[in-house]
Design a protein around this motif. Structure first.
Motif, PDB file in Angstrom:
ATOM      1  N   TRP A   1       0.847  -1.190   0.000  1.00 32.56           N
ATOM      2  CA  TRP A   1       0.000   0.000   0.000  1.00 32.56           C
ATOM      3  C   TRP A   1       0.887   1.245   0.000  1.00 32.56           C
ATOM      4  CZ3 TRP A   1      -5.356  -0.355  -0.145  1.00 32.56           C
ATOM      5  CH2 TRP A   1      -5.886  -1.637   0.079  1.00 32.56           C
ATOM      6  N   VAL A   2       0.391   2.284  -0.633  1.00 40.31           N
ATOM      7  CA  VAL A   2       1.101   3.562  -0.682  1.00 40.31           C
ATOM      8  C   VAL A   2       0.103   4.679  -0.362  1.00 40.31           C
ATOM      9  CG1 VAL A   2       2.412   5.178  -2.106  1.00 40.31           C
ATOM     10  CG2 VAL A   2       2.734   2.715  -2.395  1.00 40.31           C
ATOM     11  N   SER A   3       0.521   5.602   0.502  1.00 35.97           N
ATOM     12  CA  SER A   3      -0.304   6.770   0.794  1.00 35.97           C
ATOM     13  C   SER A   3      -0.095   7.802  -0.303  1.00 35.97           C
ATOM     14  CB  SER A   3       0.080   7.367   2.145  1.00 35.97           C
ATOM     15  OG  SER A   3      -0.177   6.450   3.185  1.00 35.97           O
ATOM     16  N   VAL A   4      -1.187   8.293  -0.856  1.00 35.40           N
ATOM     17  CA  VAL A   4      -1.092   9.256  -1.955  1.00 35.40           C
ATOM     18  C   VAL A   4      -2.055  10.408  -1.728  1.00 35.40           C
ATOM     19  CG1 VAL A   4      -0.453   7.442  -3.594  1.00 35.40           C
ATOM     20  CG2 VAL A   4      -2.857   8.125  -3.375  1.00 35.40           C
ATOM     21  N   ALA A   5      -1.773  11.488  -2.437  1.00 40.48           N
ATOM     22  CA  ALA A   5      -2.693  12.618  -2.538  1.00 40.48           C
ATOM     23  C   ALA A   5      -2.865  12.914  -4.016  1.00 40.48           C
ATOM     24  CB  ALA A   5      -2.155  13.833  -1.797  1.00 40.48           C
ATOM     25  N   LEU A   6      -4.080  13.200  -4.411  1.00 44.15           N
ATOM     26  CA  LEU A   6      -4.358  13.604  -5.788  1.00 44.15           C
ATOM     27  C   LEU A   6      -4.809  15.056  -5.770  1.00 44.15           C
ATOM     28  CD1 LEU A   6      -6.243  10.548  -7.359  1.00 44.15           C
ATOM     29  CD2 LEU A   6      -3.789  11.056  -7.313  1.00 44.15           C
ATOM     30  N   VAL A   7      -4.114  15.890  -6.528  1.00 46.43           N
ATOM     31  CA  VAL A   7      -4.469  17.302  -6.633  1.00 46.43           C
ATOM     32  C   VAL A   7      -5.444  17.450  -7.797  1.00 46.43           C
ATOM     33  CG1 VAL A   7      -3.617  19.640  -6.990  1.00 46.43           C
ATOM     34  CG2 VAL A   7      -2.233  17.975  -5.726  1.00 46.43           C
ATOM     35  N   PRO A   8      -6.671  17.855  -7.532  1.00 43.73           N
ATOM     36  CA  PRO A   8      -7.660  17.932  -8.613  1.00 43.73           C
ATOM     37  C   PRO A   8      -7.395  19.084  -9.567  1.00 43.73           C
ATOM     38  CG  PRO A   8      -8.566  18.801  -6.573  1.00 43.73           C
ATOM     39  CD  PRO A   8      -7.212  18.245  -6.227  1.00 43.73           C
ATOM     40  N   VAL A   9      -8.038  19.029 -10.713  1.00 43.23           N
ATOM     41  CA  VAL A   9      -7.874  20.065 -11.725  1.00 43.23           C
ATOM     42  C   VAL A   9      -8.392  21.403 -11.216  1.00 43.23           C
ATOM     43  CG1 VAL A   9      -8.536  20.800 -14.046  1.00 43.23           C
ATOM     44  CG2 VAL A   9      -7.974  18.399 -13.605  1.00 43.23           C
ATOM     45  N   SER A  10      -9.536  21.364 -10.532  1.00 39.80           N
ATOM     46  CA  SER A  10     -10.112  22.605 -10.018  1.00 39.80           C
ATOM     47  C   SER A  10      -9.290  23.116  -8.842  1.00 39.80           C
ATOM     48  CB  SER A  10     -11.559  22.375  -9.569  1.00 39.80           C
ATOM     49  OG  SER A  10     -12.062  23.530  -8.916  1.00 39.80           O
ATOM     50  N   PRO A  11      -8.810  24.356  -8.881  1.00 33.74           N
ATOM     51  CA  PRO A  11      -8.019  24.885  -7.769  1.00 33.74           C
ATOM     52  C   PRO A  11      -8.831  25.078  -6.494  1.00 33.74           C
ATOM     53  CG  PRO A  11      -8.496  26.623  -9.352  1.00 33.74           C
ATOM     54  CD  PRO A  11      -8.979  25.347  -9.969  1.00 33.74           C
ATOM     55  N   ASP A  12     -10.153  25.082  -6.627  1.00 36.64           N
ATOM     56  CA  ASP A  12     -11.018  25.268  -5.448  1.00 36.64           C
ATOM     57  C   ASP A  12     -11.320  23.953  -4.734  1.00 36.64           C
ATOM     58  OD1 ASP A  12     -11.200  28.009  -5.978  1.00 36.64           O
ATOM     59  OD2 ASP A  12     -12.876  27.695  -7.362  1.00 36.64           O
ATOM     60  N   ALA A  13     -11.062  22.822  -5.393  1.00 36.76           N
ATOM     61  CA  ALA A  13     -11.366  21.522  -4.791  1.00 36.76           C
ATOM     62  C   ALA A  13     -10.210  21.070  -3.898  1.00 36.76           C
ATOM     63  CB  ALA A  13     -11.628  20.482  -5.879  1.00 36.76           C
ATOM     64  N   PRO A  14     -10.495  20.423  -2.774  1.00 38.65           N
ATOM     65  CA  PRO A  14      -9.428  19.959  -1.886  1.00 38.65           C
ATOM     66  C   PRO A  14      -8.736  18.722  -2.449  1.00 38.65           C
ATOM     67  CG  PRO A  14     -11.546  19.228  -1.058  1.00 38.65           C
ATOM     68  CD  PRO A  14     -11.845  20.115  -2.238  1.00 38.65           C
ATOM     69  N   PRO A  15      -7.507  18.474  -2.044  1.00 41.63           N
ATOM     70  CA  PRO A  15      -6.821  17.245  -2.487  1.00 41.63           C
ATOM     71  C   PRO A  15      -7.538  16.006  -1.958  1.00 41.63           C
ATOM     72  CG  PRO A  15      -5.269  18.830  -1.548  1.00 41.63           C
ATOM     73  CD  PRO A  15      -6.637  19.326  -1.220  1.00 41.63           C
ATOM     74  N   TRP A  16      -7.410  14.936  -2.708  1.00 47.90           N
ATOM     75  CA  TRP A  16      -7.948  13.635  -2.279  1.00 47.90           C
ATOM     76  C   TRP A  16      -6.817  12.836  -1.645  1.00 47.90           C
ATOM     77  CZ3 TRP A  16      -6.651   8.600  -3.463  1.00 47.90           C
ATOM     78  CH2 TRP A  16      -7.565   7.606  -3.083  1.00 47.90           C
ATOM     79  N   PHE A  17      -7.050  12.297  -0.470  1.00 44.74           N
ATOM     80  CA  PHE A  17      -6.059  11.486   0.213  1.00 44.74           C
ATOM     81  C   PHE A  17      -6.555  10.050   0.317  1.00 44.74           C
ATOM     82  CE2 PHE A  17      -5.184  15.745   1.791  1.00 44.74           C
ATOM     83  CZ  PHE A  17      -3.798  15.800   1.769  1.00 44.74           C
ATOM     84  N   GLY A  18      -5.629   9.096   0.219  1.00 46.28           N
ATOM     85  CA  GLY A  18      -6.007   7.704   0.389  1.00 46.28           C
ATOM     86  C   GLY A  18      -4.786   6.803   0.386  1.00 46.28           C
ATOM     87  N   ARG A  19      -5.023   5.555   0.747  1.00 47.58           N
ATOM     88  CA  ARG A  19      -3.985   4.524   0.676  1.00 47.58           C
ATOM     89  C   ARG A  19      -4.397   3.552  -0.416  1.00 47.58           C
ATOM     90  NH1 ARG A  19      -0.142   3.647   4.064  1.00 47.58           N
ATOM     91  NH2 ARG A  19      -0.371   1.396   4.279  1.00 47.58           N
ATOM     92  N   VAL A  20      -3.509   3.323  -1.357  1.00 50.12           N
ATOM     93  CA  VAL A  20      -3.868   2.553  -2.540  1.00 50.12           C
ATOM     94  C   VAL A  20      -2.834   1.463  -2.792  1.00 50.12           C
ATOM     95  CG1 VAL A  20      -5.032   4.520  -3.599  1.00 50.12           C
ATOM     96  CG2 VAL A  20      -2.609   4.116  -4.076  1.00 50.12           C
ATOM     97  N   ARG A  21      -3.285   0.435  -3.494  1.00 49.19           N
ATOM     98  CA  ARG A  21      -2.358  -0.571  -4.017  1.00 49.19           C
ATOM     99  C   ARG A  21      -1.804  -0.061  -5.340  1.00 49.19           C
ATOM    100  NH1 ARG A  21      -6.981  -3.266  -3.255  1.00 49.19           N
ATOM    101  NH2 ARG A  21      -7.146  -3.540  -5.508  1.00 49.19           N
ATOM    102  N   PRO A  22      -0.594  -0.468  -5.708  1.00 44.21           N
ATOM    103  CA  PRO A  22      -0.033  -0.005  -6.983  1.00 44.21           C
ATOM    104  C   PRO A  22      -0.924  -0.298  -8.177  1.00 44.21           C
ATOM    105  CG  PRO A  22       1.685  -0.994  -5.641  1.00 44.21           C
ATOM    106  CD  PRO A  22       0.389  -1.240  -4.918  1.00 44.21           C
TER     107      PRO A  22
END
Length: 233
Positions: free
Chosen positions: A65-86
């Motif tokens: 598992w890897v902890s990641v953050a996804l920065v959305p296209v919209s600058p007003d939207a908050p980042p998405w955080f999660g733990r994912v498998r490769p």
């Protein structure tokens, strides 16, 4: 603005990550969760990414598992955080240029991911410590119970354990229980008709029928009963 979309290993667009291969930060990816997916520029915990190849070499059966953050296209939207498998991370076929504010958010997000990893480690360590402490208390209490039995100090021991919120000795108790049962019995009633037979049934008739069914030595107390129907023999 140009963007480096190189990925670790031999990653290609549309391909899920496998083994120790994981996209580099800044690549636009999709994280698949069943039929749902979340897209954004990737920021991953570098410590956990580095551990992928180590884990793969040590034990291929271990789920990674890897902890990641996804920065959305919209600058007003908050980042998405999660733990994912490769294998949940897929490089998007359409790569988007990095936003001009990328450098201002990427570094802090790496720090957030590191702090979350440290928090998880502390929580796991606390859980392990608490579990070990509880096992130690139970082992100590078990030895103390045995010592109290051997030295005729059972009463004092139980009071001590109760005062300290600990489990005392287990003993056998006799418990009287009152049970309400719902069952059907058949009575023979002399009457002029079905309605008359239903009206003539009383609690003593029912108690007698129960004694006949379950044994004359049994005591039954009838609080209430319902006559369902009557028919002529």
């Amino acid at each position: 603005m140009s963007m480096d979309v190189a990925v670790a290993g031999n990653m290609s667009s549309g391909a899920p990550s496998t083994g120790g291969v994981f996209p580099v930060d800044g690549v636009f990816v999709e994280v698949r969760e069943g039929a749902a997916w979340t897209a954004g520029w990737l920021v991953a915990d570098p410590t956990e990414v580095a551990a992928l190849s180590v884990t793969r070499a040590a034990d291929a059966a271990v789920e990674r598992w890897v902890s990641v953050a996804l920065v959305p296209v919209s600058p007003d939207a908050p980042p998405w955080f999660g733990r994912v498998r490769p294998d949940q991370v897929v490089v998007a076929s359409l790569q988007r240029p990095l936003p001009v504010w990328w450098d201002r958010v990427a570094g802090p997000l790496v720090q957030v991911l590191a702090e979350r990893r440290q928090t998880r480690a502390l929580r796991e360590e606390l859980t392990t410590t608490q579990t070990g402490h509880m096992k130690w208390i139970e082992s100590l209490a078990s030895d103390a119970r045995e010592w109290a039995d051997d030295n005729s100090l059972c009463g004092q021991f139980d009071r001590f354990m109760e005062e300290h919120g600990l489990a005392g000795r287990s003993r056998d108790f006799t418990v009287d229980v009152s049970v309400s049962l719902s069952l059907s019995v058949t009575l023979t009633i002399s009457a002029t008709g079905e309605s008359d037979a239903e009206e003539r049934v009383d609690k003593y008739d029912v108690e007698e029928a129960l004694r006949s069914r379950f044994g004359s030595c049994e005591e039954f107390t009838i609080d209430d009963f319902t006559v369902e129907s009557a028919s002529e023999d």
